[in-house]
Enzyme design. Structure first.
Site, mmCIF file in Angstrom:
data_model
loop_
_atom_site.group_PDB
_atom_site.id
_atom_site.type_symbol
_atom_site.label_atom_id
_atom_site.label_comp_id
_atom_site.label_asym_id
_atom_site.label_seq_id
_atom_site.Cartn_x
_atom_site.Cartn_y
_atom_site.Cartn_z
ATOM 1 N N GLU A 208 -9.485 12.969 6.959
ATOM 2 C CA GLU A 208 -9.375 14.285 6.329
ATOM 3 C C GLU A 208 -10.702 15.033 6.353
ATOM 4 O O GLU A 208 -10.753 16.221 6.673
ATOM 5 C CB GLU A 208 -8.921 14.135 4.878
ATOM 6 C CG GLU A 208 -7.517 13.618 4.678
ATOM 7 C CD GLU A 208 -7.216 13.473 3.202
ATOM 8 O OE1 GLU A 208 -7.058 14.515 2.524
ATOM 9 O OE2 GLU A 208 -7.171 12.330 2.717
ATOM 10 N N GLU B 254 -9.066 4.030 -2.608
ATOM 11 C CA GLU B 254 -7.813 3.816 -3.316
ATOM 12 C C GLU B 254 -8.059 3.117 -4.653
ATOM 13 O O GLU B 254 -9.158 2.622 -4.934
ATOM 14 C CB GLU B 254 -6.847 2.972 -2.467
ATOM 15 C CG GLU B 254 -6.617 3.524 -1.064
ATOM 16 C CD GLU B 254 -5.476 2.837 -0.342
ATOM 17 O OE1 GLU B 254 -4.711 2.087 -0.988
ATOM 18 O OE2 GLU B 254 -5.341 3.047 0.886
ATOM 19 N N GLN C 64 -3.703 2.961 14.704
ATOM 20 C CA GLN C 64 -2.627 3.385 13.814
ATOM 21 C C GLN C 64 -1.767 4.483 14.454
ATOM 22 O O GLN C 64 -0.540 4.442 14.388
ATOM 23 C CB GLN C 64 -3.213 3.893 12.500
ATOM 24 C CG GLN C 64 -2.199 4.385 11.491
ATOM 25 C CD GLN C 64 -2.854 4.984 10.250
ATOM 26 O OE1 GLN C 64 -4.074 4.997 10.126
ATOM 27 N NE2 GLN C 64 -2.042 5.479 9.342
ATOM 28 N N HIS D 226 -3.274 14.118 0.393
ATOM 29 C CA HIS D 226 -3.598 13.266 1.534
ATOM 30 C C HIS D 226 -2.464 13.272 2.548
ATOM 31 O O HIS D 226 -2.695 13.471 3.762
ATOM 32 C CB HIS D 226 -3.868 11.835 1.055
ATOM 33 C CG HIS D 226 -4.014 10.845 2.170
ATOM 34 N ND1 HIS D 226 -5.069 10.872 3.059
ATOM 35 C CD2 HIS D 226 -3.232 9.798 2.556
ATOM 36 C CE1 HIS D 226 -4.948 9.889 3.927
ATOM 37 N NE2 HIS D 226 -3.839 9.227 3.649
ATOM 38 N N THR E 226 -8.962 -5.364 3.917
ATOM 39 C CA THR E 226 -8.841 -4.515 2.735
ATOM 40 C C THR E 226 -9.834 -5.053 1.710
ATOM 41 O O THR E 226 -9.749 -6.220 1.325
ATOM 42 C CB THR E 226 -7.427 -4.539 2.148
ATOM 43 O OG1 THR E 226 -6.492 -4.069 3.132
ATOM 44 C CG2 THR E 226 -7.331 -3.666 0.909
ATOM 45 N N ASP F 269 -9.004 0.513 1.789
ATOM 46 C CA ASP F 269 -8.047 0.064 2.793
ATOM 47 C C ASP F 269 -8.527 0.565 4.162
ATOM 48 O O ASP F 269 -8.099 1.600 4.648
ATOM 49 C CB ASP F 269 -6.649 0.602 2.472
ATOM 50 C CG ASP F 269 -5.592 0.047 3.405
ATOM 51 O OD1 ASP F 269 -5.716 -1.132 3.789
ATOM 52 O OD2 ASP F 269 -4.657 0.780 3.763
ATOM 53 N N LYS G 73 -4.154 -1.418 10.197
ATOM 54 C CA LYS G 73 -4.445 -1.564 8.765
ATOM 55 C C LYS G 73 -4.687 -3.012 8.343
ATOM 56 O O LYS G 73 -5.215 -3.256 7.255
ATOM 57 C CB LYS G 73 -3.254 -1.035 7.956
ATOM 58 C CG LYS G 73 -3.015 0.464 8.073
ATOM 59 C CD LYS G 73 -3.916 1.218 7.124
ATOM 60 C CE LYS G 73 -3.482 2.658 6.982
ATOM 61 N NZ LYS G 73 -4.279 3.382 5.992
ATOM 62 N N ARG H 214 -7.876 4.367 13.041
ATOM 63 C CA ARG H 214 -6.973 5.503 13.207
ATOM 64 C C ARG H 214 -6.374 5.603 14.609
ATOM 65 O O ARG H 214 -5.231 6.046 14.758
ATOM 66 C CB ARG H 214 -7.710 6.805 12.874
ATOM 67 C CG ARG H 214 -8.195 6.894 11.445
ATOM 68 C CD ARG H 214 -7.072 6.777 10.446
ATOM 69 N NE ARG H 214 -7.543 7.055 9.082
ATOM 70 C CZ ARG H 214 -6.796 6.909 7.997
ATOM 71 N NH1 ARG H 214 -5.547 6.482 8.106
ATOM 72 N NH2 ARG H 214 -7.288 7.180 6.802
ATOM 73 N N ASP I 61 0.853 -1.181 0.000
ATOM 74 C CA ASP I 61 0.000 0.000 0.000
ATOM 75 C C ASP I 61 0.891 1.234 0.000
ATOM 76 O O ASP I 61 1.698 1.425 0.918
ATOM 77 C CB ASP I 61 -0.910 -0.011 1.227
ATOM 78 C CG ASP I 61 -2.032 1.010 1.115
ATOM 79 O OD1 ASP I 61 -2.474 1.274 -0.018
ATOM 80 O OD2 ASP I 61 -2.465 1.537 2.148
ATOM 81 N N GLU J 244 -10.611 4.244 3.312
ATOM 82 C CA GLU J 244 -9.628 4.883 2.444
ATOM 83 C C GLU J 244 -9.935 4.499 1.009
ATOM 84 O O GLU J 244 -9.849 3.317 0.643
ATOM 85 C CB GLU J 244 -8.192 4.480 2.806
ATOM 86 C CG GLU J 244 -7.700 5.123 4.086
ATOM 87 C CD GLU J 244 -6.202 4.989 4.281
ATOM 88 O OE1 GLU J 244 -5.654 5.706 5.133
ATOM 89 O OE2 GLU J 244 -5.578 4.164 3.583
#
Length: 392
Positions: A343, A183, A222, A113, A239, A215, A235, A219, A106, A181
């Site tokens: 975000e 992606e 993480q 970002h 996925t 993904d 993470k 948070r 990844d 996320e």
């Protein structure tokens, strides 16, 4: 179109200019390779009699290389165009993970970002580390937790920062900051030898196609664990990828120039004439609990897919059939182009769709589209996932 036939599917983004591949089963029968045309799934094993299409994965087809990919695509287009190819209604089949995931890498390829995340997690510090503009940063994920679109995502448990009540003891429990996320993923077909490198010009020689990727990220887990070695449990729990793999050839009209790279990348990340590889004009729509919250574009991404591939193998690391290279969160410059809730909510300070981070029962849907060789747009496979409560 007859009951067993397939129309052109031109109005929904799954027409003859697209024809993505997937793996399906029907009535509990064996899994086999199919191609989507409109709301029909063409049974390629029955239509062609080819053994590599009568398998439970795209692995065998992907390993055969670009010449066979091109021949297969022409054969599938010819079959689909007749309108009498053996097919099934999409609603009557079960879709499965389309390929055996070998390795998952990844990347962190969006400047917008990366900058915003740094401002949220490391306020007052330089938003980008000094190496970020010199190489595509990434981490190695867990291939065994890649799941097909529609698979429920169980809220993970893990260790987070100490609480105010117990400042010397980290907390353990279900994540309270579950995130998405948006992606784009690149699926490797042709492997490379250990000790060799793959240059930026060789993307089409190795990459079979693209998939949508979510993904999922915890948070709080993480933030506690990622220094100094990067994401792990925050993470690794899930996925999600789309059930349909869009052949790279279907994206011929989608290639576009990158926004610009400064300073100029090192030679192994440029073409021989000094130019940089192109990106892709793929648009994403992010929906949370029935509300569209963002529409980022992959065209704004800093690092190109060919550069991710070249850097990954620049030390001699081998590619394997089924490797998945994910782009990292796709985010653009605008407030409505942010590809994750971290975000969008500014780290949980504001609500989006009535929430800060994902709640149990929330369904996340990622939808993708790209310019078509026929002048319209194709619809890439969507990625769906519903949050299930933490186990235990």
């Amino acid at each position: 179109m007859s009951a067993d036939g397939a129309g052109d599917g031109a109005t929904d983004g799954f027409g003859l200019d697209h024809l993505p591949y997937g793996v399906f089963s029907r009535d509990g029968g064996p899994r086999r390779v199919g191609a989507r045309l409109g709301d029909r799934v063409v049974d390629l094993a029955e239509a062609t009699g080819r053994p590599e299409l009568a398998t439970a994965s795209l692995h065998a087809l992907m390993a055969l290389g670009p010449a066979v990919w091109a021949e297969t695509r022409e054969q599938v287009r010819d079959l689909a165009a007749t309108g009498v190819a053996p097919s099934h209604d999409l609603a009557d089949v079960v879709l499965h993970l389309p390929f055996e995931v070998a390795d998952l890498v990844d990347f962190y390829a969006s400047e917008h970002h990366a900058t915003r995340v740094a401002e949220i997690l490391r306020p007052g510090q330089d938003p980008l580390p000094p190496q970020w503009r010199h190489l595509p940063v990434g981490y190695h994920g867990r291939a065994g937790t890649v799941v097909v679109s529609g698979t429920p995502v169980v809220r993970p448990r893990g260790q987070g920062r100490p609480s105010r009540e117990e400042p010397d003891r980290p907390a353990f429990g279900p994540t309270r900051r579950l995130d998405l996320e948006a992606e784009l993923g690149f699926v490797v077909g042709v492997p490379s030898a250990l000790g060799s490198t793959v240059g930026v010009d060789a993307l089409v020689d190795h990459v079979f196609g693209v998939v949508g990727v979510n993904d999922w990220s915890a948070r709080d887990l993480q933030a506690w664990e990622y220094v100094p070695l990067g994401p792990m449990l925050g993470k690794s729990f899930a996925t999600s990828v789309s059930a349909w793999v869009t052949p790279l050839a279907a994206l011929d009209a989608a290639w576009c120039d990158l926004p610009g790279q400064e300073p100029a990348p090192l030679p192994h990340l440029r073409h021989a004439d000094g130019s940089t590889p192109q990106g892709l004009d793929v648009r994403v729509e992010v929906e949370v609990a029935g509300t569209v919250v963002s529409r980022p574009s992959y065209a704004t991404t800093y690092w190109a897919p060919a550069q991710m591939l070249a850097h990954l193998t620049s030390n001699g690391a081998a590619l394997r059939t089924g490797d998945l290279l994910a782009s990292g969160t796709i985010s653009g410059p605008g407030d409505d182009e942010r590809g994750c809730l971290l975000e969008l909510t500014r780290g949980g300070q504001v609500e989006v769709a009535g929430r800060g981070f994902l709640e149990d029962g929330d369904e996340v849907v990622l939808r993708y589209s790209a310019p078509s060789t026929s002048g319209g747009r194709i619809t890439l496979g969507e990625v769906r996932g519903t949050v299930a409560p933490a186990a235990g």
